[in-house]
Every structure is written in structure tokens, then in C-alpha cells.
Write a protein that holds these residues in place. Structure first.
Motif, PDB file in Angstrom:
ATOM      1  N   LEU B 229       0.843  -1.203   0.000  1.00 10.12           N
ATOM      2  CA  LEU B 229       0.000   0.000   0.000  1.00 10.12           C
ATOM      3  C   LEU B 229       0.879   1.254   0.000  1.00 10.12           C
ATOM      4  CD1 LEU B 229      -2.776   1.389   0.179  1.00 10.12           C
ATOM      5  CD2 LEU B 229      -2.691   1.076   2.660  1.00 10.12           C
ATOM      6  N   GLU B 230       1.897   1.297   0.841  1.00  6.66           N
ATOM      7  CA  GLU B 230       2.822   2.443   0.844  1.00  6.66           C
ATOM      8  C   GLU B 230       3.504   2.610  -0.513  1.00  6.66           C
ATOM      9  OE1 GLU B 230       5.616   1.936   4.007  1.00  6.66           O
ATOM     10  OE2 GLU B 230       4.247   2.668   5.552  1.00  6.66           O
ATOM     11  N   ALA B 231       3.795   1.482  -1.162  1.00  9.39           N
ATOM     12  CA  ALA B 231       4.452   1.534  -2.475  1.00  9.39           C
ATOM     13  C   ALA B 231       3.437   1.781  -3.597  1.00  9.39           C
ATOM     14  CB  ALA B 231       5.205   0.230  -2.729  1.00  9.39           C
ATOM     15  N   ALA B 232       2.147   1.888  -3.231  1.00 10.28           N
ATOM     16  CA  ALA B 232       1.053   2.090  -4.196  1.00 10.28           C
ATOM     17  C   ALA B 232       1.050   1.019  -5.274  1.00 10.28           C
ATOM     18  CB  ALA B 232       1.103   3.490  -4.800  1.00 10.28           C
ATOM     19  N   MET B 233       1.254  -0.223  -4.852  1.00 13.70           N
ATOM     20  CA  MET B 233       1.149  -1.344  -5.776  1.00 13.70           C
ATOM     21  C   MET B 233      -0.244  -1.944  -5.605  1.00 13.70           C
ATOM     22  SD  MET B 233       4.860  -3.013  -5.198  1.00 13.70           S
ATOM     23  CE  MET B 233       6.248  -2.531  -6.216  1.00 13.70           C
ATOM     24  N   ASN B 234      -0.907  -2.159  -6.743  1.00 16.16           N
ATOM     25  CA  ASN B 234      -2.305  -2.592  -6.699  1.00 16.16           C
ATOM     26  C   ASN B 234      -2.478  -3.996  -6.140  1.00 16.16           C
ATOM     27  OD1 ASN B 234      -2.279  -0.295  -8.333  1.00 16.16           O
ATOM     28  ND2 ASN B 234      -4.102  -0.971  -9.414  1.00 16.16           N
ATOM     29  N   LEU B 235      -3.601  -4.188  -5.464  1.00 15.58           N
ATOM     30  CA  LEU B 235      -3.996  -5.514  -4.986  1.00 15.58           C
ATOM     31  C   LEU B 235      -5.212  -5.959  -5.778  1.00 15.58           C
ATOM     32  CD1 LEU B 235      -3.917  -7.906  -2.980  1.00 15.58           C
ATOM     33  CD2 LEU B 235      -5.347  -6.539  -1.456  1.00 15.58           C
ATOM     34  N   TYR B 236      -5.078  -7.107  -6.456  1.00 20.35           N
ATOM     35  CA  TYR B 236      -6.196  -7.601  -7.245  1.00 20.35           C
ATOM     36  C   TYR B 236      -7.370  -7.942  -6.329  1.00 20.35           C
ATOM     37  CZ  TYR B 236      -9.160  -9.519 -10.714  1.00 20.35           C
ATOM     38  OH  TYR B 236     -10.248  -9.688 -11.534  1.00 20.35           O
ATOM     39  N   GLY B 237      -8.592  -7.582  -6.782  1.00 23.78           N
ATOM     40  CA  GLY B 237      -9.779  -7.858  -5.976  1.00 23.78           C
ATOM     41  C   GLY B 237     -10.157  -6.683  -5.092  1.00 23.78           C
ATOM     42  N   SER B 238      -9.170  -5.807  -4.802  1.00 25.62           N
ATOM     43  CA  SER B 238      -9.450  -4.601  -4.025  1.00 25.62           C
ATOM     44  C   SER B 238      -9.366  -3.375  -4.929  1.00 25.62           C
ATOM     45  CB  SER B 238      -8.447  -4.446  -2.884  1.00 25.62           C
ATOM     46  OG  SER B 238      -8.608  -5.483  -1.948  1.00 25.62           O
ATOM     47  N   ASP B 239      -8.222  -3.189  -5.583  1.00 24.47           N
ATOM     48  CA  ASP B 239      -7.999  -1.994  -6.389  1.00 24.47           C
ATOM     49  C   ASP B 239      -8.521  -2.150  -7.815  1.00 24.47           C
ATOM     50  OD1 ASP B 239      -6.625  -0.584  -4.294  1.00 24.47           O
ATOM     51  OD2 ASP B 239      -4.982  -1.986  -4.600  1.00 24.47           O
ATOM     52  N   MET B 240      -8.625  -3.370  -8.272  1.00 28.81           N
ATOM     53  CA  MET B 240      -9.189  -3.608  -9.605  1.00 28.81           C
ATOM     54  C   MET B 240      -9.728  -5.025  -9.672  1.00 28.81           C
ATOM     55  SD  MET B 240      -5.887  -4.363  -9.469  1.00 28.81           S
ATOM     56  CE  MET B 240      -4.544  -5.286 -10.210  1.00 28.81           C
TER      57      MET B 240
END
Lengths: 131, 363
Positions: B229-240
Motif C-alpha cells: 500500500l505504501e508503495a502504491a502497488m495494486n492488490l487484485y480484488g481490491s484496487d481492480m
């Protein structure tokens, strides 16, 4: 293994209550609760002087994982909140029965001990939950 | 009881709190999630990521197949070991999954996809591959760990055979190599330097032990989530997910538009979304009040439709709450978030929040 102070009474919602000499009641969450919640990062407190209904909203503790409601175990008014938790919510992790206390309440109708769990009864409850 | 990785007993030994994650019994933390988070930012931590799905592809037309299957273009991969982050889209341009594809050779590629999406991913890949004669081989017998942090490679190097060690330490970002029975790649999901190492299941426990003996801290899924989250890397199922295009999930940079005649799955739909100036934008939020932002909370911007937090939480590095959110088009830099009935002030910031141990936004 959680250590369970013998001079407190407990709720099935994993809160503890200590009856103080002046008639007020101090409330916090148990060691079992803080372990389950994980590192605590924020606590939303009621206002001092606020009147609470039994079973109504009292505080919200937020861990790295999630937000959890802490409900008022008795009808009461808020005498004091633990201001130190604002800057150091981890006190609830490190010392849940001491420096990690959350609020101090003035009971509206006294405290009926039979409505709460003894240390042994609470221990049985968490042992059963840990299965 | 869920599936167990080859490292399950090691997690129990290290005192892990186990949780279900997509049908797997995985470590959430080993005592303190915050401490594990800081270990990765300041030193080195190791994550068991054996639940992730490894799929090897082979065939005469495998490159042509992947240029059709994936929104990024595997033609960018030329040297053995090079990797690419990409989305796999449906016909509507929605994200079926995000994944890393490795180039092993002209006829040989590897995909590493998410655990929770395994079944639908494999079904989709098989369906799309039908006319290409590609051989699809799931490598469930392999284990995988991620060693992450500024000292991760240095501390993990002793686990690589001496004949490959120097070459492994010289790997560039987003490249990998075979090192005996291991596959080592300079990739990760934390915003720190490090390696992801794929190995036979039987070797996993010994490598894990060696890393811990070298001073690498075991880290659970909890820290993995706050780090990404700090690195702003997406999590599948949450962010897309399948209802969202990569263009509205901050992943436009992973779509290879050129060459124009590469007709990848979802391209036509994506071209339409790309032309729409009113498409939602994907932003970082920094909470200016006290409290904690959480996913699904409502983001309110004056004069615009409400947005939504897709991932939110507490940032151990900054000691503040941060979030990723999808909001209406525009260039507004302030918003409010409905946190259990209270409207709290947030600043819209450029992500990442943290990268390589450094806070990258103004606090």
C-alpha cells in the motif's frame, strides 16, 4: 497464554472492568482481544461527560487490520478518557490491563457483578474459542 | 482447513498467527505486523508466497499467444530472464488478473498469477490458448519466497550456489535467472529491493532456515499489505477486478498501445475508455485528521460524483493513514472521506507514498 488479573471482571466482548475506590469503573480490552486485533494504531474516544447507554457505542479501536467497536458494558457517564493512547495506542498491546486502559466511567445504576464474567469464567470462554 | 504451503510448519515454528487467504492457511504475522513492516523497510524480511500460481507455457506459437492474451507486450522481452508486469483483460477491458510474465526462451515463458484467481485464470488461459497449440503446465510442486529490504540480497546471497552468486547479485531490476534448482528474480511487492526465489518444495524449509539464521525476519501477509500500500502497488480484488479497466486503476502504464495492430484481448474496449476524458482517476490519499482510512469508504469531492477507497490503512513508515481511491475525473487536490459518519479531511497525493525506504510525499 494470556495472563488474566484476578481483581477484574470481564465481558464476553473481551473487555475488562475494574471497580475503583471512588465508585468509578475503569475499562479496557483484554490481552486476548489485543492479541487478536494485532498492532493498534488509533482509538476513537467518547467525550468526557458524555452519557453512554449499556451496549451502545463507547470507543472504536483500530488495528493495522481493522476497526472494532468497544461497546459500553454499563450505563454510565464518561469521567475520563486515556489521552495517552492518542499518541501511543500501542499501550493497549503492551500493557492492556494497566497503561492501556481506555475510559473511566461513572455508573448510572451501579455494577451488577452477576452480569459479568469472573476471571475463571472468562478464561473458559477464551479457551473454548481457541479450541 | 485450507491448503498448506511447504513452509507451513516453519510458520508454526516461528509463532505465526495463521489466517485463511484464498483457501490457503497463511501467516498473517509472527507477533507484530508493524515490526515486520519496519524490518523490510530498514533491513530484510522474507515472505512465503508459495500460494501464488506458477504457470509455464511452451509452444511454437507461445509468443504470439501471449501478445494476444496480455495487455502489455511480451515483444519487449528479449533476453532470457527478463520480466514484465501486465494485466490480463476480458473483452470489456476489465482486469481478469494482474501478473508477471518471464521470458525464458523463444518457446518458453512463465506466468506468476494470484492465488485467489487461480481457477478462473487457468480456465481463461486454456480457453484463449486453444487455437495456438500452447502447452500449459501449472507448477504446483514449486515453492516461492520473497526476500525484501535494503539488505535482502546481501543476506540471501549465501542461499544461492556459489557458482551463480555473483551473477545473481548483478541481476537488474525485473530480471531473473536460473541458479541450479532455483529461479531467482529481482522483483517484489514491497517497494524495496530484493529477490523472489522459486524452488522445489523439498528445498524450501532449508532455505527458509538459512535466511532466518542470516538475520532475515519472517514477515506475514499483514506486513505485505501495508508495504505494498505504501508503495502504491495494486492488490487484485481490491484496487481492480473484472469491472474495472487498467486505465481507471492506475495501471495505464502497463498497457502497450504500440504497435497499433497488436490486437490483444480487451483492446477495442480500452481504446473507447481511453478516449473518454470523464473516466475516473486512481489516486493516493493522505489523511490529515486522526483516524484510519479503510477500503469501501466514500470519497467526497465538491461538485463531483463520490469516489471510493479501494485500499486503505495505516502506514507504519509515515505514522499516518493512507489510501488508494478511485474518484471522478478532475484535478482537485483535496477531498473528504466518510469514516463511520465523520467527514475527515484528506489530501490527494501523487503515489508512491514510500519507495526504497524514503517517504516520497510531503507530509
Amino acid at each position: 497464554m494470556s495472563e488474566l488479573p484476578g481483581d477484574l471482571i470481564y465481558t464476553s466482548e473481551h473487555e475488562w472492568l475494574r471497580r475503583e475506590d471512588d465508585g468509578s469503573v475503569t475499562i479496557g480490552i483484554t490481552d486476548h482481544a489485543q492479541t487478536a486485533l494485532g498492532d493498534l494504531v488509533y482509538v476513537e474516544m467518547p467525550e468526557t461527560g458524555q452519557t453512554l447507554e449499556r451496549g451502545g457505542d463507547m470507543a472504536v479501536v483500530e488495528s493495522v487490520k481493522a476497526a472494532s467497536d468497544v461497546l459500553a458494558p454499563i450505563a454510565a457517564s464518561v469521567v475520563a478518557v486515556n489521552e495517552e493512547l492518542a499518541d501511543d495506542p500501542e499501550k493497549m498491546n503492551v500493557d492492556p490491563y494497566g497503561a492501556g486502559w481506555i475510559v473511566r466511567l461513572r455508573p448510572s445504576d451501579g455494577v451488577d457483578e452477576t452480569e459479568f464474567l469472573t476471571p475463571d469464567a472468562y478464561q473458559s470462554l477464551i479457551d473454548a474459542a481457541d479450541g | 482447513m485450507g491448503s498448506k504451503t511447504p513452509l507451513y510448519d516453519k510458520h508454526i515454528e516461528a509463532g505465526a498467527r495463521i489466517v485463511d487467504f484464498g483457501g490457503w492457511d497463511m501467516p498473517l504475522h509472527y507477533g507484530s505486523q508493524k515490526q515486520e513492516h519496519h524490518a523490510v523497510r530498514n533491513n530484510a524480511g522474507v515472505f512465503d508466497v508459495s500460494h501464488m500460481t506458477i504457470v509455464d507455457l511452451r509452444g511454437e506459437r507461445v509468443r504470439e499467444f501471449l501478445r494476444h492474451l496480455l495487455a502489455n507486450d511480451v515483444a519487449k522481452l528479449r533476453q532470457a530472464g527478463e520480466a514484465l508486469y501486465t494485466c490480463m483483460l476480458n473483452a470489456a477491458g476489465g482486469v481478469i488478473d494482474d501478473l508477471i510474465v518471464y521470458f525464458f526462451g523463444e518457446l518458453r515463458y512463465r506466468l506468476i498469477v494470484n492465488a485467489a484467481t487461480r481457477d478462473k485464470d487457468l480456465a481463461w488461459i486454456e480457453r484463449c490458448a486453444e487455437s495456438y497449440g500452447v502447452e500449459i503446465n501449472e507448477r504446483a510442486e514449486l515453492a516461492m519466497i520473497a526476500v525484501q529490504g535494503p539488505r535482502a540480497r546481501e543476506l540471501a546471497a549465501s542461499g544461492i550456489g556459489s557458482e551463480w552468486r555473483e551473477q545473481a547479485l548483478a541481476l537488474k531490476s525485473f530480471t531473473g535467472m536460473e541458479a541450479g534448482e532455483l529461479f531467482v528474480a529481482r522483483t517484489g511487492y514491497t517497494g524495496e529491493d530484493g529477490w523472489e526465489i522459486v524452488m522445489p518444495a523439498a528445498s524450501a524449509a532449508a532455505i527458509w532456515d538459512r535466511l532466518l539464521a542470516a538475520g532475515v525476519e519472517p514477515c506475514g501477509l499483514g506486513a505485505r499489505d501495508t508495504l505494498r500500500l505504501e508503495a502504491a502497488m495494486n492488490l487484485y480484488g481490491s484496487d481492480m477486478d473484472e469491472s474495472v479497466s487498467p486505465l481507471e486503476a492506475g495501471l495505464g502504464w502497463t498497457v502497450a498501445w504500440d504497435p497499433e495492430d497488436r490486437n490483444f484481448n480487451g483492446r477495442a474496449a480500452l481504446e473507447q475508455i481511453r478516449k473518454n476524458p470523464g473516466r475516473r482517476r486512481f489516486v493516493g490519499l493522505l489523511l490529515e485528521d486522526r483516524g484510519v482510512l479503510r477500503s469501501h469508504q466514500r470519497v467526497v469531492i465538491d461538485g463531483a460524483d463520490d469516489g471510493e477507497i479501494t485500499s486503505g490503512g495505516y502506514s507504519p513508515t509515515m505514522g499516518r493513514s493512507i489510501a488508494l481511491a478511485r474518484v471522478a475525473a478532475g484535478n482537485c487536490s483535496r477531498a473528504k472521506v466518510d469514516v463511520r459518519g465523520k467527514m475527515l479531511e484528506v489530501r490527494i497525493v501523487k503515489t508512491p507514498f514510500v519507495r526504497n525506504g524514503q517517504v516520497r510525499i510531503e507530509l
